[in-house]
Design a protein around this motif. Structure first.
Motif, short mmCIF file in Angstrom:
data_model
loop_
_atom_site.label_atom_id
_atom_site.label_comp_id
_atom_site.label_asym_id
_atom_site.label_seq_id
_atom_site.Cartn_x
_atom_site.Cartn_y
_atom_site.Cartn_z
N GLU A 154 0.83 -1.21 0.00
CA GLU A 154 0.00 0.00 0.00
C GLU A 154 0.87 1.26 0.00
OE1 GLU A 154 -3.66 1.95 2.64
OE2 GLU A 154 -2.75 0.02 3.20
N GLY A 155 1.93 1.24 0.82
CA GLY A 155 2.82 2.41 0.84
C GLY A 155 3.54 2.61 -0.49
N ARG A 156 3.97 1.50 -1.08
CA ARG A 156 4.65 1.61 -2.37
C ARG A 156 3.71 2.14 -3.45
NH1 ARG A 156 9.16 2.95 -4.80
NH2 ARG A 156 9.48 1.86 -6.80
N LEU A 210 3.77 -7.25 -7.22
CA LEU A 210 5.13 -7.38 -7.73
C LEU A 210 5.79 -6.00 -7.69
CD1 LEU A 210 4.44 -9.65 -10.84
CD2 LEU A 210 5.23 -10.37 -8.58
N PHE A 211 7.04 -6.07 -7.30
CA PHE A 211 7.75 -4.80 -7.12
C PHE A 211 9.03 -4.84 -7.96
CE2 PHE A 211 5.38 -5.85 -3.31
CZ PHE A 211 4.61 -4.73 -3.14
N VAL A 212 9.12 -3.85 -8.86
CA VAL A 212 10.28 -3.76 -9.77
C VAL A 212 11.00 -2.45 -9.48
CG1 VAL A 212 9.28 -5.19 -11.56
CG2 VAL A 212 8.83 -2.75 -11.56
N GLY A 213 12.29 -2.53 -9.59
CA GLY A 213 13.10 -1.33 -9.35
C GLY A 213 14.57 -1.70 -9.33
N ASP A 214 15.38 -0.68 -9.16
CA ASP A 214 16.83 -0.92 -9.15
C ASP A 214 17.34 -1.36 -7.78
OD1 ASP A 214 16.89 -0.23 -11.80
OD2 ASP A 214 17.34 1.90 -11.40
N ALA A 225 2.54 -3.02 -11.44
CA ALA A 225 3.15 -4.21 -10.83
C ALA A 225 2.93 -4.21 -9.32
CB ALA A 225 4.63 -4.26 -11.16
N ALA A 226 3.04 -3.04 -8.69
CA ALA A 226 2.84 -2.95 -7.24
C ALA A 226 1.41 -3.31 -6.87
CB ALA A 226 3.19 -1.55 -6.76
N ARG A 227 0.47 -2.89 -7.69
CA ARG A 227 -0.91 -3.24 -7.41
C ARG A 227 -1.15 -4.75 -7.54
NH1 ARG A 227 -3.62 1.81 -10.75
NH2 ARG A 227 -3.40 3.36 -9.06
N LYS A 228 -0.31 -5.41 -8.36
CA LYS A 228 -0.41 -6.88 -8.49
C LYS A 228 0.42 -7.61 -7.45
CE LYS A 228 -1.16 -6.75 -13.48
NZ LYS A 228 -0.63 -7.14 -14.81
N ASP A 239 12.07 -8.59 -7.32
CA ASP A 239 10.66 -8.52 -7.69
C ASP A 239 9.74 -8.58 -6.48
OD1 ASP A 239 11.36 -11.07 -7.09
OD2 ASP A 239 10.09 -12.03 -8.59
N LEU A 240 10.22 -9.15 -5.34
CA LEU A 240 9.42 -9.24 -4.12
C LEU A 240 10.21 -8.63 -2.97
CD1 LEU A 240 7.94 -12.85 -4.32
CD2 LEU A 240 6.75 -10.71 -4.77
#
Length: 471
Positions: A190-192, A273-277, A268-271, A281-282
């Protein structure tokens, strides 16, 4: 005026020699009564009316005829009684009867199903005691029965129950941790999402700013071009204006590209999954959640396996408990209604499996065993109707012939062996349902069997056999 008149005597009745002696005595009595009557009348009245003549002889004749009729009736009755009394013995003499017959029944042997010590359950097991079906009589207890398999099963079942308890507690703990990690992951997600949404708004503002700067640079470029044409600006100033125009245009494209990347991260965050540098992914919380869920599945499978084994072993334990109970304790029940014929054990005696303990007389299955002569035997067939009468009673019990063993005694466990009947050599067994229905046990009582050898009974048997075959 009175005068002495002698009364005339009545005529004296004639008594012929053919008159019976009893009739003559009655005539003499009548004469005496007549004379006494005449004397009494003479004393009472001087004149006596002469009685009618021939009256006394008439009464005397009637008496004689009545006596003769009575004698004839008595003679007829005597003849009828003599014929009746003679016909009954003659009928019995001509009938096909047994020479010797006794009520018999089979013996039921009660044996010990296990090794052990005998103890009494019934109040008494004396000879002659009446028993009912399923009535407990004896108990056999084996204190040395093998219970090793039962103890192993109980230990295994107890161990499985302990493991199930531990696994259930572990599963509860993992489910609690899973809830906490899910809450942590949801909070991070939620924060992301909020962060990416804010960044998207910032990028939108940057795009708007870049577009405004681009418009400004475009106008500055146009002015520089006009001034250069008029010679007011140098070439360097025009080049700077062109550079600012191109940079502002590229700034708009860069902001739009960053906004597009932000949209991808947001989706992706809503699903989940978290992507970033800076991360995979999690997040760590999501990875921890996966680990907890794997442990939960593993513990659940172990718990299900233990429960399945426990259910199977509990059935085995029940069966083994019943088997141990059967090998350690046994109740000896009466199987039929009857009387105790023989007691072959005593209270506290050690017995072995298969050892005879009691013999019970099956009174409900009473039959009649009889001996007959060869002439009578050759007139009999299986299923032939018969009548049985106990000695000293008049009631007849209907039955039928069920066994013709001839000179050989029936090979059966009868209470009274057929070889004990020796008056005639041929042995017959008759089923008498009426005796079995009686409450008292009449085994040992004697009587007589009368067989129906009439033509109607002989013709009825083939018809019965044909009917049974047709059915």
């Amino acid at each position: 005026m009175s005068s002495n008149v002698t009364p005339k005597p009545l005529p004296t009745p004639d008594v012929s020699p053919e008159t019976p002696v009893g009739a003559a005595a009655e005539v003499g009595a009548l004469e005496r009564l007549q004379r006494l009557n005449e004397e009494m009348r003479a004393r009472a009245r001087p004149e006596v009316v002469e009685a009618p003549k021939q009256r006394a002889p008439k009464r005397l004749g009637e008496k004689v005829n009545a006596l003769r009729a009575r004698r004839g009736v008595k003679s007829l009755i005597a003849i009828i009684v003599a014929v009746a009394l003679g016909w009954y013995p003659l009928q019995r003499l001509l009938a096909a009867t047994s020479a010797e017959a006794t009520v018999n029944a089979r013996l039921i042997n009660l044996r010990a199903p296990i090794d052990g010590k005998v103890s009494l359950v019934a109040p008494s097991i004396a000879v002659g005691t009446e028993v009912e079906p399923d009535e407990p009589l004896l108990r056999v207890t084996n204190v040395r029965a093998d219970r090793g398999r039962l103890d192993d099963l109980r230990r295994t079942v107890d161990g499985l129950r302990s493991e199930i308890t531990v696994l259930s507690q572990r599963l509860g703990q993992l489910q609690g941790i899973e809830k906490d990690v899910i809450a942590q992951r949801n909070a991070f997600q939620e924060g992301r999402i909020h962060q990416l949404e804010a960044k998207a708004a910032e990028l939108a503002v940057q795009i708007t700013t870049a577009e405004a700067q681009h418009e400004d640079a475009k106008e500055a470029l146009e002015r520089s071009r006009k001034l250069r044409q008029s010679g007011s600006h140098t070439v360097a100033t025009l080049l700077h204006a062109e550079r600012d125009y191109k940079v502002s245009k590229l700034a708009i494209e860069a902001a739009r590209i960053r906004l597009e990347g932000n949209k991808i991260e947001l989706e992706a965050a809503r699903k989940g999954l978290f992507v970033g540098d800076s991360y995979n992914d999690l997040p760590r919380s999501a990875q921890r959640l996966d680990e907890i869920r794997q442990q939960t599945v593993e513990v659940s499978s172990q718990l299900d396996e233990r429960k399945a084994r426990l259910a199977y072993l509990e059935k085995e334990l029940v069966a083994e408990t019943d088997l141990f109970t059967a090998h350690s304790h046994a109740i000896i029940n009466a199987t039929v209604r009857g009387r105790i014929w023989e007691v072959l054990t005593a209270n506290g005696e050690e017995v072995r499996t298969g050892q005879d303990l009691l013999r019970i007389l099956d009174c409900a299955g009473a039959v009649v065993t009889a001996t007959v002569s060869e002439a009578v035997y050759n007139k009999l067939w299986v299923g032939q109707p018969a009548q049985f009468r106990l000695r000293g009673e008049r009631q007849q019990y209907g039955g039928s012939v069920v066994g013709l063993t001839g000179l050989a005694a029936a090979g059966s466990n009868f209470a009274i062996e057929q070889t004990a009947l020796t008056r005639e050599p041929y042995h017959v067994t008759i089923a008498v349902p009426g005796l079995a229905a009686r409450r008292e046990c009449n085994v040992g009582r004697t009587g007589q069997v009368t067989f129906d050898t009439s033509a109607s009974a002989a013709n009825a048997e083939p018809a019965r056999i044909m009917t049974a075959a047709a059915e």
